[in-house]
Design a protein around this motif. Structure first.
Motif, PDB file in Angstrom:
ATOM      1  N   LEU B 133      23.790 -39.278  -6.072  1.00 36.70           N
ATOM      2  CA  LEU B 133      24.500 -38.969  -7.312  1.00 36.70           C
ATOM      3  C   LEU B 133      25.329 -37.690  -7.172  1.00 36.70           C
ATOM      4  O   LEU B 133      26.507 -37.662  -7.541  1.00 36.70           O
ATOM      5  CB  LEU B 133      23.469 -38.832  -8.433  1.00 36.70           C
ATOM      6  CG  LEU B 133      23.926 -38.933  -9.882  1.00 36.70           C
ATOM      7  CD1 LEU B 133      22.737 -39.244 -10.771  1.00 36.70           C
ATOM      8  CD2 LEU B 133      24.615 -37.700 -10.400  1.00 36.70           C
ATOM      9  N   THR B 142      28.496 -42.141  -7.111  1.00 38.17           N
ATOM     10  CA  THR B 142      27.737 -41.413  -8.121  1.00 38.17           C
ATOM     11  C   THR B 142      27.056 -42.398  -9.061  1.00 38.17           C
ATOM     12  O   THR B 142      25.896 -42.230  -9.422  1.00 38.17           O
ATOM     13  CB  THR B 142      28.655 -40.475  -8.929  1.00 38.17           C
ATOM     14  OG1 THR B 142      29.123 -39.454  -8.055  1.00 38.17           O
ATOM     15  CG2 THR B 142      27.921 -39.829 -10.087  1.00 38.17           C
ATOM     16  N   PHE B 143      27.780 -43.457  -9.404  1.00 36.70           N
ATOM     17  CA  PHE B 143      27.211 -44.474 -10.286  1.00 36.70           C
ATOM     18  C   PHE B 143      26.035 -45.170  -9.622  1.00 36.70           C
ATOM     19  O   PHE B 143      25.049 -45.499 -10.284  1.00 36.70           O
ATOM     20  CB  PHE B 143      28.289 -45.491 -10.677  1.00 36.70           C
ATOM     21  CG  PHE B 143      27.847 -46.473 -11.720  1.00 36.70           C
ATOM     22  CD1 PHE B 143      27.629 -46.066 -13.025  1.00 36.70           C
ATOM     23  CD2 PHE B 143      27.634 -47.797 -11.394  1.00 36.70           C
ATOM     24  CE1 PHE B 143      27.210 -46.974 -13.991  1.00 36.70           C
ATOM     25  CE2 PHE B 143      27.214 -48.711 -12.353  1.00 36.70           C
ATOM     26  CZ  PHE B 143      27.007 -48.289 -13.654  1.00 36.70           C
ATOM     27  N   TRP B 146      23.307 -42.867  -9.980  1.00 38.83           N
ATOM     28  CA  TRP B 146      23.051 -42.821 -11.422  1.00 38.83           C
ATOM     29  C   TRP B 146      22.124 -43.960 -11.852  1.00 38.83           C
ATOM     30  O   TRP B 146      21.147 -43.768 -12.568  1.00 38.83           O
ATOM     31  CB  TRP B 146      24.416 -42.959 -12.092  1.00 38.83           C
ATOM     32  CG  TRP B 146      24.541 -42.771 -13.555  1.00 38.83           C
ATOM     33  CD1 TRP B 146      24.400 -43.735 -14.503  1.00 38.83           C
ATOM     34  CD2 TRP B 146      24.891 -41.562 -14.240  1.00 38.83           C
ATOM     35  NE1 TRP B 146      24.654 -43.207 -15.734  1.00 38.83           N
ATOM     36  CE2 TRP B 146      24.963 -41.885 -15.611  1.00 38.83           C
ATOM     37  CE3 TRP B 146      25.166 -40.262 -13.839  1.00 38.83           C
ATOM     38  CZ2 TRP B 146      25.286 -40.937 -16.576  1.00 38.83           C
ATOM     39  CZ3 TRP B 146      25.491 -39.335 -14.797  1.00 38.83           C
ATOM     40  CH2 TRP B 146      25.549 -39.666 -16.150  1.00 38.83           C
ATOM     41  N   GLU B 147      22.434 -45.176 -11.375  1.00 39.87           N
ATOM     42  CA  GLU B 147      21.597 -46.331 -11.688  1.00 39.87           C
ATOM     43  C   GLU B 147      20.314 -46.292 -10.864  1.00 39.87           C
ATOM     44  O   GLU B 147      19.267 -46.738 -11.329  1.00 39.87           O
ATOM     45  CB  GLU B 147      22.352 -47.616 -11.359  1.00 39.87           C
ATOM     46  CG  GLU B 147      23.501 -47.894 -12.273  1.00 39.87           C
ATOM     47  CD  GLU B 147      23.049 -48.718 -13.459  1.00 39.87           C
ATOM     48  OE1 GLU B 147      22.782 -49.895 -13.302  1.00 39.87           O
ATOM     49  OE2 GLU B 147      22.940 -48.132 -14.548  1.00 39.87           O
ATOM     50  N   ASN B 177      19.600 -46.175 -21.242  1.00 33.06           N
ATOM     51  CA  ASN B 177      20.488 -45.638 -20.227  1.00 33.06           C
ATOM     52  C   ASN B 177      21.623 -46.594 -19.899  1.00 33.06           C
ATOM     53  O   ASN B 177      22.730 -46.180 -19.586  1.00 33.06           O
ATOM     54  CB  ASN B 177      19.702 -45.323 -18.959  1.00 33.06           C
ATOM     55  CG  ASN B 177      19.244 -43.887 -18.958  1.00 33.06           C
ATOM     56  OD1 ASN B 177      20.062 -42.982 -18.980  1.00 33.06           O
ATOM     57  ND2 ASN B 177      17.950 -43.681 -18.972  1.00 33.06           N
ATOM     58  N   ASP B 181      25.560 -46.399 -19.454  1.00 30.82           N
ATOM     59  CA  ASP B 181      26.251 -46.883 -18.257  1.00 30.82           C
ATOM     60  C   ASP B 181      27.455 -47.745 -18.607  1.00 30.82           C
ATOM     61  O   ASP B 181      28.420 -47.805 -17.863  1.00 30.82           O
ATOM     62  CB  ASP B 181      25.286 -47.690 -17.386  1.00 30.82           C
ATOM     63  CG  ASP B 181      24.146 -46.825 -16.893  1.00 30.82           C
ATOM     64  OD1 ASP B 181      24.276 -45.594 -16.984  1.00 30.82           O
ATOM     65  OD2 ASP B 181      23.139 -47.381 -16.437  1.00 30.82           O
ATOM     66  N   PHE B 184      30.148 -45.438 -18.703  1.00 28.55           N
ATOM     67  CA  PHE B 184      30.527 -45.046 -17.343  1.00 28.55           C
ATOM     68  C   PHE B 184      31.411 -46.130 -16.713  1.00 28.55           C
ATOM     69  O   PHE B 184      32.453 -45.843 -16.106  1.00 28.55           O
ATOM     70  CB  PHE B 184      29.250 -44.834 -16.517  1.00 28.55           C
ATOM     71  CG  PHE B 184      29.423 -43.952 -15.305  1.00 28.55           C
ATOM     72  CD1 PHE B 184      30.544 -44.032 -14.505  1.00 28.55           C
ATOM     73  CD2 PHE B 184      28.443 -43.030 -14.965  1.00 28.55           C
ATOM     74  CE1 PHE B 184      30.693 -43.226 -13.390  1.00 28.55           C
ATOM     75  CE2 PHE B 184      28.581 -42.217 -13.854  1.00 28.55           C
ATOM     76  CZ  PHE B 184      29.696 -42.315 -13.065  1.00 28.55           C
ATOM     77  N   CYS B 241      26.847 -39.781 -20.205  1.00 31.14           N
ATOM     78  CA  CYS B 241      26.039 -38.557 -20.155  1.00 31.14           C
ATOM     79  C   CYS B 241      25.009 -38.508 -21.280  1.00 31.14           C
ATOM     80  O   CYS B 241      23.891 -38.037 -21.083  1.00 31.14           O
ATOM     81  CB  CYS B 241      26.934 -37.325 -20.242  1.00 31.14           C
ATOM     82  SG  CYS B 241      28.102 -37.229 -18.902  1.00 31.14           S
ATOM     83  N   LYS B 244      22.031 -40.599 -19.921  1.00 29.85           N
ATOM     84  CA  LYS B 244      21.247 -40.014 -18.830  1.00 29.85           C
ATOM     85  C   LYS B 244      20.690 -38.651 -19.215  1.00 29.85           C
ATOM     86  O   LYS B 244      19.581 -38.312 -18.844  1.00 29.85           O
ATOM     87  CB  LYS B 244      22.154 -39.912 -17.604  1.00 29.85           C
ATOM     88  CG  LYS B 244      21.518 -39.779 -16.288  1.00 29.85           C
ATOM     89  CD  LYS B 244      20.621 -40.864 -15.750  1.00 29.85           C
ATOM     90  CE  LYS B 244      21.010 -42.195 -15.400  1.00 29.85           C
ATOM     91  NZ  LYS B 244      20.139 -43.263 -15.284  1.00 29.85           N
ATOM     92  N   SER B 276      21.983 -34.915 -14.746  1.00 28.26           N
ATOM     93  CA  SER B 276      23.105 -35.640 -14.132  1.00 28.26           C
ATOM     94  C   SER B 276      24.352 -35.594 -14.997  1.00 28.26           C
ATOM     95  O   SER B 276      25.472 -35.515 -14.497  1.00 28.26           O
ATOM     96  CB  SER B 276      22.743 -37.106 -13.920  1.00 28.26           C
ATOM     97  OG  SER B 276      21.526 -37.237 -13.300  1.00 28.26           O
ATOM     98  N   LEU B 280      28.067 -34.473 -14.003  1.00 26.01           N
ATOM     99  CA  LEU B 280      29.244 -35.345 -14.094  1.00 26.01           C
ATOM    100  C   LEU B 280      30.382 -34.643 -14.838  1.00 26.01           C
ATOM    101  O   LEU B 280      31.541 -34.706 -14.417  1.00 26.01           O
ATOM    102  CB  LEU B 280      28.868 -36.652 -14.789  1.00 26.01           C
ATOM    103  CG  LEU B 280      29.925 -37.744 -14.732  1.00 26.01           C
ATOM    104  CD1 LEU B 280      30.132 -38.225 -13.308  1.00 26.01           C
ATOM    105  CD2 LEU B 280      29.530 -38.924 -15.607  1.00 26.01           C
TER     106      LEU B 280
END
Lengths: 550, 651
Positions: B133, B142-143, B146-147, B177, B181, B184, B241, B244, B276, B280
């Protein structure tokens, strides 16, 4: 006889031998060995296949029905798109036979022979370059599938089998009319009735636009039923629920892809203008499928039905990718076909393994599997997360690329499809994780928690005191390769997508060039919007958008 | 040292693989030690790279390292590649450093658990994903991280999966989350549309060009073509954001996430994963700077979350719930800082918060273990004498979070409040200050309820014992960092320059400069004055807590006399219930009763079966013509003949 014909017809030989054995055990081994050989042959085909060159390869064309006025040829070949699907077919057939080894108890030779016949049909569909041959192969598949559901299925098998048959048949008869129409039109040009795809390409686009629309719709209806696209999906849950495990795996894993394959190859290939005109309709239906499929999946209490509805959602992404007609959309749709085949195929196969042990499809009858059968629960979990679209696994790549393709597609011309489809990402997590929780976590149905902390509570047995065995070696051997591919595609997708890159890029570029060309004759408003969205067939990436230039 | 970069990730990954395949067969704590040593190795390499970076001039510090190629389709051109610069190295140090000590702690904490090895498998995977990440050189990688951390969080919250409560919390965390996403994903699409790339260097480079364009054309921020799309991109990123990093409206999963083992709460749900979102925003600072609307939203959401969560925290009795709400609240502070354009202050608070909050959580873990898995503070009390080391470290960390100088939290929180005042508004500062008062109050309420007063548990049958060295060593290390860590970012009014700010300047400098357009003139006097005010506020909060909870302990019963206000705060403003009744249940009911039962079963299948029925009835009636009686056929033939002849005659 070329290698492609060998590939297509080898399974029939296996089918005959399996029938001849008349013994269950022997027939299984024949089927297994046949599927291994077919898989190896498909790898040989792949090694002969040149991903760097365009067009159809390993082509075989021999006259078939030649009379004055009729000109049918046996015409097969592969390009990047069919190559991928051929490999998916042979691979899935192999692991399916291995994974469902003991699921069928009666008339095993017949069952195995039908599976083999099914394989021939599927390979034939993906390799046919003559529409008449394609139609024959398409219909061949109906017969084994009808019997697989109708003879070896569950309680409502007859209803489901007939529903499956009639639904599909209704679509394909209309397609047959369209094929004949096209053949006659080709006759006006070439002098004889022909269904040679390469010749039809030149004919179809010169037809009056309304005829193109009719023919497009005739083909599209048949394919839409197969995919299935909302609202033509209601045969799918019934067929899946009643079909034996092997039937479900092949149905979800390969048969549905025939629909999306047909959409690209024939609908978009033969009638690009009509495809542009109906792109909105199909994208809307695709997005509805994504959301609707997910919501209905969420409320199911039957595991197989839940997975069946999830297929409607996953296939929606493919439809959206196809009608975005961008490079990302096409490549994403294709890899999503593979991914759905792997992840949904594995879900059905693994659930089948549990069904053979426990004989119920109701989610509420399960629970606590993570402790009872940890290995099983782990593999099932991987399949669930692949289906959820977790980055790092295969499912993400396809969904993500189709979404990005739809995002700035000059055909769709709006973000909204992509944004709506992204909401499917949330819903997929909802229905799959909820199912997995009820399936694998907690305590077995009916058990009472003993300690508050629960960690030491023995739950290796279900409530009836039956012992549920974990995966055996045969089953492990069947699922490990699928998981390996899931990881491989997730981390190094290009080692697969390079195979189809040339083909899909070319198709996308041709379509978009045509779309852009058509744009100039339309209103100036459309021109503006198309100009803003940089055409993606240009090789150069637009790096930056200058802030002051406009 | 640069050659060792892959090993930062590969060593924990290798430990993950080893434990995954062989962990269940290992005896004793072997799996735990393998995992822990791997993360320590990672930390040492990271530290080595950090020192090497320090030795270079600022512009030569970033390292770009390509591991593998990944996706190359159309515009999506991304690699598994790392961008290690001044920003990511800070996060990497925190992740591997704090992470390593939490691993060590976990060996003792998880001892004897049936899933001991499984715990470390997940924990190592988490470290790997968290590193992806922050190290990624593009948004898509990063995603992935992130996941990936979301997955680990899911697995670890539901670690004890026998209990449905834990499973529900795990599922809730993942799904909430995923709502983030969604944002995102949409942001990445818009980014690809606008910039044609997902690589940080391209996107942020284009952002930089846009900044220059704005200046060149003399435009105000948030004007000109592309401005709307930047606002959409940043708003959507920020939606990610809020998921997360547990901000309003998606914070609801974090308190429930405390169902996981306590080291998980410390590592994932306090020190690393939940920050995170701050990473970001700080990483994309130039984009946020170009979207003043988004910045205003970020600041407002951060401030409101800070005070809202603090209010809920006041009357919680579960020690971990108090810490959870305080985490939500502290994350709100960080976003407040980002929102007013002070990216440095936000990141600095991430670091200090990682120290003191990890210390607090690990301390609470020691308490919980000593109390045989009792988390209700009303059943504790007087633990000071039983657990001296835990008490000492917990007390230091509490001083830090309350903002008492010279502990770490003071510097970072005060910096945020000062930035909120000078570059935001009086209102933002006021909200932050009141939240700080509440923080000091509820944290000391927790200290007094837990460690002071009389024992409210059965002392005859059970004497709590101080924990193993593997547990107190991390506590001591983190307590030291909570004490000294703040000096890294001492405000410049103290005389020495702000080291932390200078370090991050190359990454966030331009964004900060653009974002902070309006501002109060720098005035040391004012800054000193506000500093005094915030210390006074913190002390007041502590005194208030002391008054009610130190000696004659006020418990839930007395607190309940506060009436409606207590009920509202104690029940978390009923947000979970509102979400459930307002969103979850209607969606379920519509899906089941309308979409499935009506549309699918009645309408579509109704039409399908109806068509079949028509065919059946139709053919049934036509079939009756075929009676098999020759006379009937003869009659029909004659009738037919008349019709045909009649037709021919008439037309």
């Amino acid at each position: 006889m070329g290698i492609l014909s060998l590939l297509i017809f080898l399974p029939i030989v296996g089918a005959l031998v399996a029938l001849a054995t008349r013994k269950a055990e022997a027939a299984k081994w024949v089927a297994l060995i046949t599927s291994i050989v077919v898989f190896v042959v498909s790898l040989v085909v792949y090694s002969d296949f040149n991903a760097a060159s365009n067009g159809y390869q390993l082509v075989e064309q021999v006259p078939w029905v030649i009379t004055p006025g009729l000109y049918f040829t046996y015409f097969v070949g592969v390009d990047g798109m069919s190559m991928m699907l051929v490999l998916l077919t042979t691979f899935l057939m192999l692991v399916t036979i291995l994974g469902t080894w003991n699921s069928i108890n009666r008339s095993v030779p017949g069952f195995m022979a039908l599976l083999m016949l099914l394989e021939t049909g599927m390979l034939g569909v993906f390799c046919s370059l003559d529409l008449f041959l394609f139609y024959v192969m398409w219909e061949i598949i109906l017969i084994p599938m009808y019997f697989i559901i109708g003879v070896w299925g569950g309680k409502r098998r007859i209803y489901s089998a007939v529903k499956f048959f009639i639904y599909t048949m209704a679509g394909s008869l209309i397609m047959l009319v369209a094929i004949i129409w096209l053949g006659i039109e080709a006759g006006h040009v070439t002098g004889h009735f022909t269904t040679d795809l390469t010749k039809l390409m030149a004919v179809s686009q010169k037809l009056p636009i309304d005829v193109q629309h009719y023919l497009f719709l005739a083909f599209a209806l048949s394919f839409a039923i197969k995919v299935p696209i909302f609202p033509l999906h209601t045969w799918l849950p019934d067929a899946h629920v009643e079909a034996p495990t092997a039937g479900s795996v092949i149905l979800a894993g390969v048969l549905l892809k025939m629909g999306t394959y047909g959409l690209i190859r024939f609908c978009l290939g033969l009638f690009p203008q009509a495809s542009f005109d109906y792109s909105t309709l199909f994208s809307v239906l695709g997005v509805i499928g994504i959301i609707y499929g997910a919501l209905v999946s969420m409320v199911q209490t039957d595991v197989k039905k839940l997975i069946a509805y999830s297929s409607v959602a996953h296939m929606g992404f493919i439809v959206l990718g196809i009608f975005s007609m961008t490079r990302e959309g096409f490549q994403g749709a294709l890899i999503q076909m593979i991914n759905h085949g792997l992840s949904t195929g594995m879900l059905f196969m693994m659930f089948g393994m549990m069904y053979d042990r426990r004989h119920t499809r109701e989610i509420k009858e399960y629970g606590g599997l993570a402790k009872m059968v940890p290995l099983y629960a782990t593999f099932f979990g991987i399949a669930v997360f692949s289906s959820v679209g977790l980055p790092g696994l295969n499912g993400f790549i396809g969904e993500y690329l189709t979404m990005m393709g739809a995002y700035y597609s000059p055909v769709l011309n709006t973000w909204s499809y992509a944004v709506w489809s992204a909401s499917g990402v949330i819903l997929a997590a909802v229905y799959l994780l909820w199912m997995y929780q009820r399936f694998a976590f907690g305590l077995p149905a009916g058990a009472h928690p003993v300690s508050a902390h629960g960690a030491e509570h023995p739950v290796e047995q279900d409530t009836h005191g039956h012992h549920t065995p974990d995966l055996n070696w045969r089953e492990i051997v069947a699922v490990v390769p699928i998981v390996a591919f899931m990881l491989w595609i997730g981390i190094q997708p290009m080692s697969f997508m390079k195979m189809s890159e040339k083909t899909m890029y070319q198709m996308s570029d041709d379509l978009l060039k045509m779309k852009q060309g058509g744009m100039t004759t339309q209103t100036s408003m459309n021109q503006n919007t198309s100009a803003q969205k940089a055409p993606m067939y240009t090789a150069v990436m637009p790096k930056t958008t200058s802030f002051t230039s406009k | 040292m640069t050659d060792l970069i892959p090993f930062i990730v590969l060593v924990p990954l290798a430990a993950f693989v080893i434990n995954l395949f062989f962990g269940s067969k290992m005896k004793g704590s072997t799996a735990g030690w393998i995992a822990t040593i791997a993360v320590f190795i990672s930390f040492f390499i990271t530290a080595g790279i950090f020192f090497e970076m320090m030795g270079r001039p600022a512009e030569e510090r970033p390292i770009h390292f390509v591991m593998l190629d990944w996706i190359h389709v159309g515009r999506v051109q991304v690699n598994l590649a790392y961008l290690i610069d001044q920003l990511s190295i800070i996060f990497m140090l925190v992740i591997t450093g704090v992470g390593a000590f939490i691993h060590l702690y976990s060996i003792a904490y998880m001892k004897g658990d049936r899933g001991f090895w499984r715990f470390f498998v997940y924990l190592n995977l988490f470290i790997v994903m968290m590193l992806q990440l922050v190290m990624a050189d593009n948004y898509l990688l990063t995603f992935l991280g992130w996941e990936g951390v979301g997955l680990c969080s899911y697995l670890l919250i539901g670690f004890w999966y026998d209990e449905d409560k834990n499973n529900n919390a795990a599922k809730k965390a993942f799904i909430v989350n995923r709502i983030g996403d969604f944002g995102f994903l949409v942001a990445m699409g818009a980014m690809l549309y606008q910039f044609g790339s997902l690589n940080y260097l391209d996107v942020l480079g284009s952002g930089n060009n846009m900044v220059d364009g704005v200046r060149h054309a003399g435009l105000a921020l948030g004007m000109g073509s592309g401005a709307t799309i930047i606002t959409i991109i940043t708003l959507m990123l920020f939606l990610g954001c809020t998921g997360k990093s547990a901000q309003i409206p998606l914070y609801v999963w974090l308190p429930d996430a405390m169902a996981g083992p306590t080291p998980v709460s410390a590592l994932i749900h306090a020190a690393t994963m939940v920050t995170s979102g701050i990473f970001l925003v700080a990483r994309s600072n130039i984009l946020f700077a170009l979207a003043p609307t988004t910045l205003a939203v970020v600041a407002a959401v951060g401030a409101v979350t800070a005070i809202f969560a603090a209010m809920i925290g006041i009357f919680q009795n579960d020690i971990k719930k108090v810490l959870a709400y305080s985490t939500v609240s502290q994350l709100g502070y960080m976003f407040l800082a980002l929102g007013v354009g002070s990216f440095t202050a936000g990141v600095f608070h991430v670091v200090t918060h990682a120290f003191f909050k990890a210390c607090l959580f690990l301390g609470s873990g020691a308490v919980i273990l000593a109390m045989h898995h009792e988390q209700d503070m009303q059943k504790m009390g007087g633990l000071k004498k039983y657990l001296p080391i835990t008490f000492g470290t917990f007390f230091i960390a509490t001083l830090a979070i309350a903002g008492i100088p010279p502990f770490a939290g003071f510097f970072s929180k005060d910096e945020i409040l000062w930035q909120a005042f000078s570059h935001g508004s009086m209102v933002l500062w006021l909200i932050g200050a009141i939240a700080a008062l509440m923080t000091a109050f509820y944290m000391f309420r927790a200290v007094f309820l837990t460690f002071y007063g009389k024992e409210r548990f059965d002392t005859h049958h059970h004497t709590p014992h101080e924990v193993d060295w593997k547990m107190w060593l991390p506590l001591v290390v983190l307590a030291i960092l909570s004490t000294a860590g703040g000096f890294l970012g001492m405000p410049s009014v103290f005389g020495a320059g702000n080291v932390f700010e200078q370090w991050l300047e190359p990454v966030v400098g331009k964004g900060t400069e653009i974002a902070m357009t309006a501002g109060v003139a720098e005035s040391p006097a004012l800054e000193w004055a506000l500093m005094g005010v915030s210390v006074a506020i913190a002390l007041f909060g502590i005194l208030l807590a002391m008054r009610f909870y130190k000696s004659r302990t006020t418990l839930a019963k007395q607190e309940a006399q506060l009436g409606a206000a207590y009920q509202l705060m104690h029940n978390k403003f009923y947000v979970d219930e509102i979400y459930d009744k307002g969103i979850v249940q209607p969606l379920y009911s519509i899906s089941k009763n309308f979409l499935w039962q009506i549309i699918d079963v009645r309408v579509i299948d109704g039409i399908v079966n109806g068509l079949a029925k028509i065919a059946e009835i139709g053919s049934g009636s036509i079939r009756r013509i075929q009676t098999g009686i020759a006379q009937n056929y003869a009659v029909l033939i004659v009738v037919g003949l008349f019709v045909v002849v009649g037709y021919l005659v008439m037309f």
